[in-house]
Design a protein around this motif. Structure first.
Motif, PDB file in Angstrom:
ATOM      1  N   VAL A  12       0.840  -1.200   0.000  1.00 26.11           N
ATOM      2  CA  VAL A  12       0.000   0.000   0.000  1.00 26.11           C
ATOM      3  C   VAL A  12       0.875   1.250   0.000  1.00 26.11           C
ATOM      4  N   ASP A  13       1.930   1.267   0.806  1.00 25.91           N
ATOM      5  CA  ASP A  13       2.848   2.411   0.856  1.00 25.91           C
ATOM      6  C   ASP A  13       3.423   2.707  -0.526  1.00 25.91           C
ATOM      7  N   ILE A  14       3.865   1.676  -1.217  1.00 25.03           N
ATOM      8  CA  ILE A  14       4.435   1.846  -2.556  1.00 25.03           C
ATOM      9  C   ILE A  14       3.361   2.322  -3.524  1.00 25.03           C
ATOM     10  N   ALA A  15       2.183   1.727  -3.468  1.00 22.20           N
ATOM     11  CA  ALA A  15       1.084   2.097  -4.368  1.00 22.20           C
ATOM     12  C   ALA A  15       0.708   3.567  -4.205  1.00 22.20           C
ATOM     13  N   GLU A  16       0.711   4.062  -2.972  1.00 25.17           N
ATOM     14  CA  GLU A  16       0.350   5.460  -2.713  1.00 25.17           C
ATOM     15  C   GLU A  16       1.290   6.449  -3.400  1.00 25.17           C
ATOM     16  N   GLU A  53      -4.044   7.463  -4.575  1.00 25.62           N
ATOM     17  CA  GLU A  53      -4.179   8.494  -3.564  1.00 25.62           C
ATOM     18  C   GLU A  53      -3.864   7.940  -2.189  1.00 25.62           C
ATOM     19  N   LYS A  54      -3.911   8.809  -1.205  1.00 21.87           N
ATOM     20  CA  LYS A  54      -3.629   8.434   0.179  1.00 21.87           C
ATOM     21  C   LYS A  54      -4.658   7.421   0.669  1.00 21.87           C
ATOM     22  N   VAL A  55      -4.176   6.421   1.391  1.00 25.00           N
ATOM     23  CA  VAL A  55      -5.022   5.380   1.958  1.00 25.00           C
ATOM     24  C   VAL A  55      -5.021   5.551   3.480  1.00 25.00           C
ATOM     25  N   SER A  56      -6.215   5.632   4.070  1.00 21.93           N
ATOM     26  CA  SER A  56      -6.320   5.698   5.533  1.00 21.93           C
ATOM     27  C   SER A  56      -5.973   4.335   6.109  1.00 21.93           C
ATOM     28  N   ALA A  92      -6.641 -10.325  -0.673  1.00 18.92           N
ATOM     29  CA  ALA A  92      -5.441 -10.992  -1.194  1.00 18.92           C
ATOM     30  C   ALA A  92      -4.472  -9.956  -1.771  1.00 18.92           C
ATOM     31  N   PHE A  93      -3.435  -9.655  -1.023  1.00 25.74           N
ATOM     32  CA  PHE A  93      -2.427  -8.679  -1.438  1.00 25.74           C
ATOM     33  C   PHE A  93      -1.257  -9.447  -2.043  1.00 25.74           C
ATOM     34  N   ARG A  94      -1.394  -9.847  -3.266  1.00 25.62           N
ATOM     35  CA  ARG A  94      -0.361 -10.683  -3.896  1.00 25.62           C
ATOM     36  C   ARG A  94       0.893  -9.896  -4.256  1.00 25.62           C
ATOM     37  N   ASP A  95       0.682  -8.663  -4.750  1.00 25.40           N
ATOM     38  CA  ASP A  95       1.813  -7.842  -5.159  1.00 25.40           C
ATOM     39  C   ASP A  95       1.375  -6.394  -5.313  1.00 25.40           C
ATOM     40  N   VAL A  96       2.335  -5.501  -5.521  1.00 25.91           N
ATOM     41  CA  VAL A  96       2.038  -4.075  -5.649  1.00 25.91           C
ATOM     42  C   VAL A  96       1.132  -3.793  -6.846  1.00 25.91           C
ATOM     43  N   PRO A  97       1.390  -4.363  -8.031  1.00 21.81           N
ATOM     44  CA  PRO A  97       0.499  -4.066  -9.163  1.00 21.81           C
ATOM     45  C   PRO A  97      -0.972  -4.397  -8.884  1.00 21.81           C
ATOM     46  N   ARG A  98      -1.222  -5.449  -8.128  1.00 18.99           N
ATOM     47  CA  ARG A  98      -2.614  -5.807  -7.790  1.00 18.99           C
ATOM     48  C   ARG A  98      -3.244  -4.717  -6.914  1.00 18.99           C
ATOM     49  N   VAL A  99      -2.490  -4.181  -5.957  1.00 21.63           N
ATOM     50  CA  VAL A  99      -2.991  -3.117  -5.093  1.00 21.63           C
ATOM     51  C   VAL A  99      -3.251  -1.854  -5.909  1.00 21.63           C
ATOM     52  N   VAL A 100      -2.306  -1.490  -6.759  1.00 19.90           N
ATOM     53  CA  VAL A 100      -2.461  -0.311  -7.614  1.00 19.90           C
ATOM     54  C   VAL A 100      -3.688  -0.471  -8.506  1.00 19.90           C
ATOM     55  N   GLN A 101      -3.852  -1.629  -9.107  1.00 20.32           N
ATOM     56  CA  GLN A 101      -4.996  -1.868  -9.986  1.00 20.32           C
ATOM     57  C   GLN A 101      -6.315  -1.719  -9.220  1.00 20.32           C
ATOM     58  N   PHE A 102      -6.387  -2.246  -8.011  1.00 19.20           N
ATOM     59  CA  PHE A 102      -7.601  -2.132  -7.201  1.00 19.20           C
ATOM     60  C   PHE A 102      -7.934  -0.661  -6.941  1.00 19.20           C
TER      61      PHE A 102
END
Length: 90
Positions: free
Chosen positions: A22-26, A32-35, A71-81
């Protein structure tokens, strides 16, 4: 308004890894910022929003949960979400 909230517990090793994602995705363009909320400090909200496990990244629209990712598999998945969800309701 669309917001994102990351639910975790401090003793969860998987949560620590997911939070790094999440930190990297932000930091990437289009996100954007995630609470962040420790689920132990917000049990009523966890029950109300039916959070079944942590880590959990929740998309919240106008104060109501709309989508969640467990399921937090990787950074690209978090960014895509985040980017997909952000584009649906800005």
């Amino acid at each position: 308004m669309t917001e994102f909230t990351y639910f975790y517990t401090p003793v969860c090793g998987t949560c620590k890894l997911a939070e790094r994602f999440v930190d990297i995705a932000e930091q990437l363009p289009g996100t954007e910022k995630v609470s962040r909320l420790d689920i132990n400090e917000h049990p009523d909200l966890a029950q109300k929003w039916q959070i079944t496990s942590v880590p959990c990244l929740m998309k919240v629209i106008d104060g109501q949960p709309e989508d969640r990712m467990y399921a937090f598999r990787d950074v690209p998945r978090v960014v895509q979400f985040i980017q997909k969800s952000k584009g649906e309701h800005s």
